[in-house]
Design a protein around this motif. Structure first.
Motif, PDB file in Angstrom:
ATOM      1  N   PHE A  74       6.272   4.482  14.956  1.00 44.53           N
ATOM      2  CA  PHE A  74       5.455   3.734  13.985  1.00 44.53           C
ATOM      3  C   PHE A  74       4.339   2.937  14.670  1.00 44.53           C
ATOM      4  O   PHE A  74       3.201   2.938  14.216  1.00 44.53           O
ATOM      5  CB  PHE A  74       6.368   2.801  13.186  1.00 44.53           C
ATOM      6  CG  PHE A  74       5.677   2.155  12.018  1.00 44.53           C
ATOM      7  CD1 PHE A  74       5.116   2.940  11.016  1.00 44.53           C
ATOM      8  CD2 PHE A  74       5.583   0.776  11.916  1.00 44.53           C
ATOM      9  CE1 PHE A  74       4.476   2.349   9.918  1.00 44.53           C
ATOM     10  CE2 PHE A  74       4.953   0.186  10.833  1.00 44.53           C
ATOM     11  CZ  PHE A  74       4.395   0.966   9.839  1.00 44.53           C
TER      12      PHE A  74
ATOM     13  N   LEU B  93       0.818  -1.216   0.000  1.00 46.66           N
ATOM     14  CA  LEU B  93       0.000   0.000   0.000  1.00 46.66           C
ATOM     15  C   LEU B  93       0.847   1.260   0.000  1.00 46.66           C
ATOM     16  O   LEU B  93       0.318   2.360   0.008  1.00 46.66           O
ATOM     17  CB  LEU B  93      -0.916   0.011   1.241  1.00 46.66           C
ATOM     18  CG  LEU B  93      -1.890  -1.155   1.402  1.00 46.66           C
ATOM     19  CD1 LEU B  93      -2.833  -0.902   2.567  1.00 46.66           C
ATOM     20  CD2 LEU B  93      -2.688  -1.369   0.130  1.00 46.66           C
TER      21      LEU B  93
ATOM     22  N   GLU C 207      -7.919  -7.845   4.344  1.00 48.54           N
ATOM     23  CA  GLU C 207      -8.241  -6.678   5.180  1.00 48.54           C
ATOM     24  C   GLU C 207      -9.212  -5.722   4.496  1.00 48.54           C
ATOM     25  O   GLU C 207      -9.850  -4.907   5.164  1.00 48.54           O
ATOM     26  CB  GLU C 207      -6.957  -5.933   5.586  1.00 48.54           C
ATOM     27  CG  GLU C 207      -6.240  -5.266   4.412  1.00 48.54           C
ATOM     28  CD  GLU C 207      -4.898  -4.646   4.772  1.00 48.54           C
ATOM     29  OE1 GLU C 207      -4.386  -4.886   5.870  1.00 48.54           O
ATOM     30  OE2 GLU C 207      -4.362  -3.922   3.916  1.00 48.54           O
TER      31      GLU C 207
ATOM     32  N   PHE D 115       8.613   7.485   3.389  1.00 49.18           N
ATOM     33  CA  PHE D 115       9.988   7.229   3.850  1.00 49.18           C
ATOM     34  C   PHE D 115      10.867   8.396   3.404  1.00 49.18           C
ATOM     35  O   PHE D 115      11.521   8.328   2.361  1.00 49.18           O
ATOM     36  CB  PHE D 115      10.518   5.916   3.254  1.00 49.18           C
ATOM     37  CG  PHE D 115       9.809   4.694   3.752  1.00 49.18           C
ATOM     38  CD1 PHE D 115      10.009   4.232   5.047  1.00 49.18           C
ATOM     39  CD2 PHE D 115       8.935   3.984   2.929  1.00 49.18           C
ATOM     40  CE1 PHE D 115       9.349   3.094   5.516  1.00 49.18           C
ATOM     41  CE2 PHE D 115       8.279   2.850   3.388  1.00 49.18           C
ATOM     42  CZ  PHE D 115       8.485   2.410   4.690  1.00 49.18           C
TER      43      PHE D 115
ATOM     44  N   LYS E  37       2.821  -8.795   8.071  1.00 51.72           N
ATOM     45  CA  LYS E  37       1.584  -9.373   7.551  1.00 51.72           C
ATOM     46  C   LYS E  37       1.924 -10.682   6.843  1.00 51.72           C
ATOM     47  O   LYS E  37       3.074 -10.909   6.434  1.00 51.72           O
ATOM     48  CB  LYS E  37       0.874  -8.398   6.642  1.00 51.72           C
ATOM     49  CG  LYS E  37       1.712  -7.875   5.538  1.00 51.72           C
ATOM     50  CD  LYS E  37       0.879  -6.873   4.804  1.00 51.72           C
ATOM     51  CE  LYS E  37       1.733  -6.162   3.797  1.00 51.72           C
ATOM     52  NZ  LYS E  37       1.036  -5.023   3.269  1.00 51.72           N
TER      53      LYS E  37
ATOM     54  N   LEU F  15      10.769   5.427  10.744  1.00 49.05           N
ATOM     55  CA  LEU F  15       9.423   5.983  10.931  1.00 49.05           C
ATOM     56  C   LEU F  15       9.184   6.108  12.438  1.00 49.05           C
ATOM     57  O   LEU F  15       8.656   5.185  13.058  1.00 49.05           O
ATOM     58  CB  LEU F  15       8.363   5.077  10.290  1.00 49.05           C
ATOM     59  CG  LEU F  15       8.472   4.873   8.778  1.00 49.05           C
ATOM     60  CD1 LEU F  15       7.464   3.849   8.285  1.00 49.05           C
ATOM     61  CD2 LEU F  15       8.249   6.198   8.042  1.00 49.05           C
TER      62      LEU F  15
ATOM     63  N   TYR G 216      -2.637   8.660   2.896  1.00 51.13           N
ATOM     64  CA  TYR G 216      -1.498   7.808   3.256  1.00 51.13           C
ATOM     65  C   TYR G 216      -1.501   6.506   2.450  1.00 51.13           C
ATOM     66  O   TYR G 216      -0.593   6.240   1.676  1.00 51.13           O
ATOM     67  CB  TYR G 216      -1.543   7.529   4.762  1.00 51.13           C
ATOM     68  CG  TYR G 216      -0.323   6.783   5.287  1.00 51.13           C
ATOM     69  CD1 TYR G 216       0.792   7.470   5.762  1.00 51.13           C
ATOM     70  CD2 TYR G 216      -0.291   5.389   5.297  1.00 51.13           C
ATOM     71  CE1 TYR G 216       1.901   6.802   6.242  1.00 51.13           C
ATOM     72  CE2 TYR G 216       0.824   4.712   5.788  1.00 51.13           C
ATOM     73  CZ  TYR G 216       1.916   5.412   6.247  1.00 51.13           C
ATOM     74  OH  TYR G 216       3.015   4.730   6.714  1.00 51.13           O
ATOM     75  N   TYR G 217      -2.511   5.688   2.639  1.00 49.28           N
ATOM     76  CA  TYR G 217      -2.547   4.384   1.961  1.00 49.28           C
ATOM     77  C   TYR G 217      -3.056   4.531   0.530  1.00 49.28           C
ATOM     78  O   TYR G 217      -3.924   5.362   0.263  1.00 49.28           O
ATOM     79  CB  TYR G 217      -3.505   3.439   2.690  1.00 49.28           C
ATOM     80  CG  TYR G 217      -3.080   3.056   4.073  1.00 49.28           C
ATOM     81  CD1 TYR G 217      -1.970   2.238   4.267  1.00 49.28           C
ATOM     82  CD2 TYR G 217      -3.780   3.486   5.185  1.00 49.28           C
ATOM     83  CE1 TYR G 217      -1.584   1.863   5.543  1.00 49.28           C
ATOM     84  CE2 TYR G 217      -3.408   3.119   6.466  1.00 49.28           C
ATOM     85  CZ  TYR G 217      -2.305   2.302   6.636  1.00 49.28           C
ATOM     86  OH  TYR G 217      -1.918   1.935   7.893  1.00 49.28           O
TER      87      TYR G 217
END
Ligand code: GN1
Ligand code: MG
Length: 354
Positions: A160, A29, A265, A54, A221, A157, A328-329
């Protein structure tokens, strides 16, 4: 991205090669990933790093190279050939592991690794035995990195998995409601708000020093551990961008979130999302078989708290991004992040305490 841009990025790492076939790979993502086949029959993974997320790609690569080098050494010490077990990145002829291209939209940052042959990523599994294998894969990862000087890794990050901070960002998005989406997500917002105190439970244990900091993957994941096509055995843990100091609870937790879940998800029919206890137990068995002996009793006891926390955090993150207007995603349609948040809330409600 044009094919020319992709070919140019690949050529930075493989200057001798002829034009290759490139196609999208995986379901990440954040970064954008391609599989490249060269005319000589070799396969590579070409990836464009998302530098909005990043901002220091050099630090990401330094972490990755340190960790992969360390794991390779440890495997060799154990008499295991690391070739298929650890991702291997390619340097450019100048010895850099990143290639920066100037495009009309700004800089794009690329890296390239060898594709691990004969193994693949799974988003959902249909057989608990494979969860046991995935557990062994992530357990090995933990075991191999035991003793790694965590302090030497850059925190690429910061915060996170600081779920308390994530929750604060969520409350802030609810307050501002910048995309005007608060109304349609009222139920989900209320569900999470009622559980505000829960958000701090793991962070508190870390702050009190009851849980140790270790080198963790932080994005474990199910699809980040490749399983052998033929035997189903775990071959290689991939996607090392978020390797940072953390707690083992997070790595166990994200694997349960995705591996002991009946659907992906982003399943649009929320009711199809169910927790699968047998899959959870299979993962736990494989995981503890490989790293149980290096964990403290409190870490072993609190593994399910990790699962509940990561599912909760992910619900918070998806809903925050929905409220922020999908910044974001990567999303495929408006409301994608709300769909994701809903599956996570349902999964959270089904997770046992221990
Ligand atoms: C992102 O891009 P990908 O799929 O590897 C995210 C993870 C989330 C995941 C949810 C850096 O990972 O934290 O769990 O999406 N990575 C980052 O699918 O935010
Ligand atoms: Mg990732």
């Amino acid at each position: 991205m044009t094919n020319d841009a992709l070919q140019a990025a690949l050529a930075a790492f493989l200057p001798e090669g002829d034009a290759s076939t490139l196609r999208p790979l995986g379901e990440g993502l954040i970064n954008t990933t391609f599989r490249a086949e060269t005319p000589d029959g070799k396969s590579y993974v070409l990836q464009r790093l998302n530098t909005k997320i990043f901002p220091d790609p050099e630090a990401v690569m330094r972490n990755t190279l340190r960790v992969t080098g360390w794991m390779r050494d440890r495997l060799r010490e154990e008499g295991v050939d690391p070739t298929r077990r650890v991702p291997e990145f390619l340097p450019t002829p100048e010895g850099a592991y990143l290639y920066v291209a100037d495009t009309p939209e700004g800089e794009s940052v690329w890296r390239c690794s060898r594709l691990i042959q004969g193994a693949r990523a799974h988003t959902v599994l249909s057989d608990p035995r494979l969860l046991y294998e995935a557990g062994r894969g992530y357990g090995d990862f933990q075991r191999l990195l035991d003793g790694f000087p965590a302090r030497e890794l850059a925190e690429v990050l910061p915060g996170f998995h600081d779920t308390r901070k994530r929750f604060a960002a969520f409350l802030d998005a609810v307050e501002r409601d910048p995309a005007g989406r608060g109304k349609e997500a009222e139920k989900e917002i209320a569900f999470l708000r009622e559980r505000e105190a829960f958000a701090g439970e793991v962070v508190d244990l870390l702050e009190k020093g009851e849980l140790p900091l270790r080198v963790t993957h932080n994005d474990t994941k199910l699809s980040n551990v490749l399983l052998d096509d033929r035997t189903g055995e775990a071959v290689c843990v991939i996607d090392l961008d978020t390797v940072m100091p953390g707690t083992v609870l997070y790595d166990f937790g994200d694997a349960i979130r995705t591996g002991a879940a009946s659907v992906a998800e982003d399943e649009p029919v929320t009711e199809r999302m169910n927790f699968l206890p047998a899959y959870c137990e299979a993962f736990r068995a494989g995981f503890l078989e490989r790293c149980g002996d290096i964990l403290l009793p409190i870490e072993r006891e609190k593994l399910m708290l990790g699962a509940r926390m990561i599912v909760f955090e992910q619900a918070v993150r998806f809903l925050t991004d929905h409220l922020e207007g999908d910044v974001y995603y990567q999303t495929a349609y408006p409301g994608h992040n709300l769909v994701r948040a809903r599956t996570q809330i349902r999964l959270f409600s089904q997770l046992p305490e221990a």
